[in-house]
Design a protein around this motif. Structure first.
Motif, PDB file in Angstrom:
ATOM      1  N   UNK A 339       0.790  -1.225   0.000  1.00 47.40           N
ATOM      2  CA  UNK A 339       0.000   0.000   0.000  1.00 47.40           C
ATOM      3  C   UNK A 339       0.821   1.272   0.000  1.00 47.40           C
ATOM      4  N   UNK A 340       2.138   1.164  -0.090  1.00 41.87           N
ATOM      5  CA  UNK A 340       2.999   2.343  -0.094  1.00 41.87           C
ATOM      6  C   UNK A 340       3.370   2.767  -1.505  1.00 41.87           C
ATOM      7  N   UNK A 341       3.924   3.951  -1.605  1.00 45.13           N
ATOM      8  CA  UNK A 341       4.381   4.487  -2.892  1.00 45.13           C
ATOM      9  C   UNK A 341       5.897   4.477  -2.944  1.00 45.13           C
ATOM     10  N   UNK A 458       4.983  14.295   2.067  1.00 44.51           N
ATOM     11  CA  UNK A 458       3.737  13.533   2.080  1.00 44.51           C
ATOM     12  C   UNK A 458       3.948  12.103   2.576  1.00 44.51           C
ATOM     13  N   UNK A 459       5.076  11.486   2.193  1.00 45.77           N
ATOM     14  CA  UNK A 459       5.243  10.053   2.422  1.00 45.77           C
ATOM     15  C   UNK A 459       6.262   9.684   3.497  1.00 45.77           C
ATOM     16  N   UNK A 460       6.958  10.652   4.066  1.00 46.81           N
ATOM     17  CA  UNK A 460       8.083  10.281   4.944  1.00 46.81           C
ATOM     18  C   UNK A 460       7.630   9.547   6.209  1.00 46.81           C
ATOM     19  N   UNK A 461       6.346   9.685   6.602  1.00 49.54           N
ATOM     20  CA  UNK A 461       5.862   8.994   7.803  1.00 49.54           C
ATOM     21  C   UNK A 461       5.181   7.666   7.470  1.00 49.54           C
ATOM     22  N   UNK A 462       5.165   7.302   6.188  1.00 52.62           N
ATOM     23  CA  UNK A 462       4.509   6.059   5.766  1.00 52.62           C
ATOM     24  C   UNK A 462       5.532   4.920   5.754  1.00 52.62           C
ATOM     25  N   UNK A 463       5.420   3.974   6.660  1.00 49.32           N
ATOM     26  CA  UNK A 463       6.414   2.877   6.715  1.00 49.32           C
ATOM     27  C   UNK A 463       6.354   1.936   5.521  1.00 49.32           C
ATOM     28  N   UNK A 464       5.281   2.007   4.750  1.00 52.32           N
ATOM     29  CA  UNK A 464       5.167   1.127   3.583  1.00 52.32           C
ATOM     30  C   UNK A 464       5.772   1.732   2.325  1.00 52.32           C
ATOM     31  N   UNK A 476      22.086  11.037   6.191  1.00 50.71           N
ATOM     32  CA  UNK A 476      21.607  11.631   7.447  1.00 50.71           C
ATOM     33  C   UNK A 476      21.318  13.111   7.279  1.00 50.71           C
ATOM     34  N   UNK A 477      22.233  13.819   6.619  1.00 53.30           N
ATOM     35  CA  UNK A 477      22.043  15.248   6.425  1.00 53.30           C
ATOM     36  C   UNK A 477      20.917  15.513   5.434  1.00 53.30           C
ATOM     37  N   UNK A 478      20.833  14.706   4.379  1.00 56.67           N
ATOM     38  CA  UNK A 478      19.811  14.921   3.361  1.00 56.67           C
ATOM     39  C   UNK A 478      18.403  14.695   3.909  1.00 56.67           C
ATOM     40  N   UNK A 479      18.249  13.718   4.806  1.00 58.85           N
ATOM     41  CA  UNK A 479      16.930  13.389   5.344  1.00 58.85           C
ATOM     42  C   UNK A 479      16.593  14.147   6.619  1.00 58.85           C
ATOM     43  N   UNK A 480      17.523  14.916   7.163  1.00 61.39           N
ATOM     44  CA  UNK A 480      17.300  15.587   8.451  1.00 61.39           C
ATOM     45  C   UNK A 480      16.061  16.480   8.484  1.00 61.39           C
ATOM     46  N   UNK A 481      15.712  17.242   7.419  1.00 63.40           N
ATOM     47  CA  UNK A 481      14.505  18.080   7.520  1.00 63.40           C
ATOM     48  C   UNK A 481      13.199  17.293   7.446  1.00 63.40           C
ATOM     49  N   UNK A 482      13.271  16.004   7.155  1.00 63.25           N
ATOM     50  CA  UNK A 482      12.058  15.193   7.019  1.00 63.25           C
ATOM     51  C   UNK A 482      11.877  14.221   8.182  1.00 63.25           C
ATOM     52  N   UNK A 483      12.729  14.332   9.198  1.00 68.56           N
ATOM     53  CA  UNK A 483      12.640  13.411  10.334  1.00 68.56           C
ATOM     54  C   UNK A 483      11.440  13.744  11.203  1.00 68.56           C
ATOM     55  N   UNK A 484      10.809  12.736  11.802  1.00 66.60           N
ATOM     56  CA  UNK A 484      11.180  11.315  11.755  1.00 66.60           C
ATOM     57  C   UNK A 484      10.792  10.674  10.429  1.00 66.60           C
ATOM     58  N   UNK A 487       9.485   5.890   6.348  1.00 63.65           N
ATOM     59  CA  UNK A 487       9.530   5.171   5.077  1.00 63.65           C
ATOM     60  C   UNK A 487      10.868   4.459   4.913  1.00 63.65           C
ATOM     61  N   UNK A 488      10.858   3.405   4.168  1.00 60.98           N
ATOM     62  CA  UNK A 488      12.084   2.651   3.927  1.00 60.98           C
ATOM     63  C   UNK A 488      12.981   3.431   2.962  1.00 60.98           C
TER      64      UNK A 488
END
Length: 685
Positions: A339-341, A458-464, A476-484, A487-488
């Protein structure tokens, strides 16, 4: 020849940058941008929009240097090659662009005052580079719309002590390791700068040679890393050099590595170390054991290469890439079934084109049907261009093109409505068609520009959901503004250079007279110096290479050859002649043609050279019937000279020193006789 390394090899997205002085011409190899440095800036995100009014109200009271995620909330500046900023651009004569990534910094150079260099790139590289620069300008406009046209430079927001106090991850990017890269940050160029830059580029077709100033023969050779990307071969009257940047031997999309044009160069500059691993040591067996077969043989006119003998080099690299791409598709389908994108911000054209084909195959073979969206301001034009590229394709793709079939499958997939192309994430057509789960291919791999920012929000909190990244960015630096981030995240390293264990074999096949390698590879390529001479360079250090050929070949017209009157030089095994004609250089060769009115040999005055020895001159004068005596004289500069006093048949003085011979007499006949005696001791023509 002089060589200066301005920037070593970083990755596929940051190719090396060097300057070579050949035959008095300064040649710049590539002009990239370090787009990985964009990760220090806050992306345009939902958080910024929601708090924009509040921040504007507090702007005068509390000026925040970093946002809540520890990044710089400012319109991004772009990091150029710092050492290149120190060069006087008016001194650059030629710019050679090897890959589209090596072109992204070119508008900064072409808009500089005094720049007048000739720029060469393959036709495909120039076109792909244009798409990338135009897309970069379009994505940057989002920042312009948010911050406004008068946004203060992020550099002006900080005092030096504040820069020093930045978190180490940001400080290393802003200042560099030696705190000397602050001057490399520049505001992005405009669309007009891009157009002006492209007008100055001379494009080359496959196997086309270009001649610069009648002296340098420039040839682009397929590197295999990307469609249109190339290595370079430069021929001059005194030296033949080759340059290898990013390269692979074989590819599923691009034409393979061109060995033949790199054979037996005087100098081979090898900078293809994007995947250099310092834990790898070169095996001495790669040098002591011969490569299977005779890799290069000489014909009457040129060197030829037996590709069968190099089969040990051309391993099936493409099959390894296909395994990675199939693994990405498999993980993507798992996310879609849950069910994830899937979000794919990969910037490598060849990888994207293959992924689109494989995504379609995996979707067709599964029960889940999901749309594939491509979102980019240049996507439609870029995909259309890949369908008509006439050259620089691998053999299989060329056969498809010649047989009238689509070169890439995305043509049919777009017609079948399996792939949908849109210019922006806010396109009305996209919003009307949007459905989840889906697979989205969009820029930018830095996660700071373009549609990827909005989709990550939109999708960073979707674990799927699944995010596919390519190696070369600090995750780590690239994803820091989208934490937590729930998503995989799948980070892949695609082939960006020739495998390290195959480099010694390649160099042995190419047989250059001198190999130039980065200094950090010195401990690992030490065995190479036993079989082939190596020279190691360091960043920002100029190396002087003595000419391997002090003589130039001269093509003399047949009507001038008949005028040759050879004479043997004294005490030397050499004959010499004197000719008069028109000398010119064309296509790197020297020519001497007869003048319209040729001067007869008898009317030419003799030219003499050599050193006159006083003792020998005394003996020569006696043979001509001149009696003289010798006197040593010291001059004011303490350089001794010799004076010969002539007594018979008339009086004269002959002064000998290091620079000249002076004859003083009132008797013209005596002066002529003394002159003949002096000439008898010299070489003349």
């Amino acid at each position: 020849m002089k060589f200066t390394s301005l920037s070593p090899s970083g990755s596929y997205n940051l190719p090396p940058c060097h300057v070579v002085n050949l035959c008095g011409f300064h040649i710049l190899f590539d002009c990239p941008l370090d787009l990985s440095a964009l990760t220090i800036f806050s992306p345009i995100s939902t958080f910024l929009y929601e708090n924009l009014d509040e921040e504007r109200g507090q702007k005068e009271k509390t000026k925040k240097l970093l946002d809540r995620t520890g990044l710089i909330p400012s319109e991004p500046y772009y990091k150029t090659i710092e050492k290149l900023q120190l060069w006087d651009v008016s001194l650059i004569d030629v710019v050679l662009i090897s890959t589209p990534m090596g072109m992204l910094g070119l508008p900064f150079l072409t808009r500089a005052r005094g720049f007048s260099a000739k720029i060469y790139a393959t036709e495909v590289t120039a076109r792909l580079g244009q798409f990338m620069m135009e897309d970069l300008v379009a994505m940057h406009m989002e920042y312009k719309q948010l911050y406004g046209p008068e946004e203060t430079s992020f550099l002006q927001r900080f005092k030096w002590e504040e820069l020093e106090a930045l978190p180490s991850a940001l400080k290393d990017v802003v200042l560099g390791k030696d705190a000397a890269e602050l001057g490399s940050w520049l505001p992005l160029y405009s669309a007009a700068d891009v157009k002006d830059c492209l007008r100055k580029v001379r494009t080359l077709r496959y196997s086309e040679e270009a001649c610069y100033n009648g002296t340098l023969i420039i040839n682009a050779l397929s590197s295999g890393i990307e469609i249109g990307s190339c290595n370079w071969n430069l021929k001059s009257p005194k030296r033949n050099i080759s340059y290898i940047s990013s390269a692979v031997f074989s590819s599923e999309t691009a034409m393979g590595f061109d060995f033949h044009g790199l054979l037996e160069s005087d100098v081979l500059i090898y900078s293809d170390f994007a995947l250099w691993n310092e834990d790898i040591c070169v095996d001495e067996n790669n040098f002591s054991s011969p490569v299977t077969g005779d890799c290069s043989t000489k014909s009457n006119n040129a060197n030829t290469l037996d590709l069968d003998a190099c089969s040990t080099l051309i391993s099936d690299e493409s099959s390894e890439e296909m395994e990675k791409l199939n693994f990405i598709c498999s993980c993507s389908m798992d996310s879609v079934k849950a069910g994830g994108s899937v979000l794919v911000p990969i910037g490598r054209l060849g990888v994207v084109l293959q992924l689109l084909e494989l995504f379609a195959l995996h979707i067709d073979s599964s029960d889940v049907k999901v749309p594939i969206f491509i979102i980019s301001s240049v996507a439609e034009e870029l995909l259309a261009y890949t369908s008509i590229i006439p050259e620089w394709l691998c053999k299989d793709r060329q056969e498809k093109m010649y047989s009238g079939n689509p070169v890439f499958c995305h043509e049919d997939l777009i017609k079948e409505k399996k792939i949908h192309v849109f210019p922006t994430v806010y396109s009305h057509e996209l919003l009307m068609m949007w459905q989840e789960p889906c697979i989205v291919v969009c820029p930018h791999w830095s996660l700071r520009l373009g549609p990827v920012v909005h989709l990550l929000q939109r999708w960073h909190v979707d674990p799927n959901s699944l995010l596919v990244l390519e190696e070369g960015v600090d995750t780590d630096l690239a994803l820091s503004p989208f934490k937590p981030v729930a998503m995989k995240v799948l980070q892949c390293s695609f082939v960006s250079s020739i495998k390290m264990e195959k480099v010694p074999q390649l160099l042995k096949v190419l047989q250059p007279k001198l190999i130039m390698l980065p200094d950090n590879t010195k401990p690992y390529f030490a065995p190479l110096s036993e079989s082939l001479p190596c020279l190691f360079y360091t960043e920002n250090e100029t190396l002087h290479l003595p000419s391997s050929n002090n003589l130039s070949e001269l093509h003399i017209a047949t009507d001038l050859v008949s005028q040759l009157a050879l004479s043997k030089l004294k005490n030397e095994d050499l004959t010499i002649s004197r000719l008069k004609g028109e000398l010119f250089v064309e296509n790197g060769k020297h020519y001497l043609l007869a003048e319209k009115e040729a001067m007869s040999l008898e009317t030419k005055p003799l030219v003499h050279w050599g050193k006159v020895d006083s003792e020998s001159l005394l003996l020569a004068l006696e043979k001509f019937g001149v009696k003289s005596s010798m006197e040593k004289v010291k001059t004011k500069d303490e350089c001794g000279s010799t004076v010969l006093h002539v007594l018979e048949p008339n009086k004269a003085i002959i002064e000998l020193n290091e620079a000249s011979t002076i004859i003083s007499t009132c008797d013209e006949c005596l002066a002529s006789r003394i002159s003949d005696a002096v000439h008898s001791l010299l070489n003349g023509i």
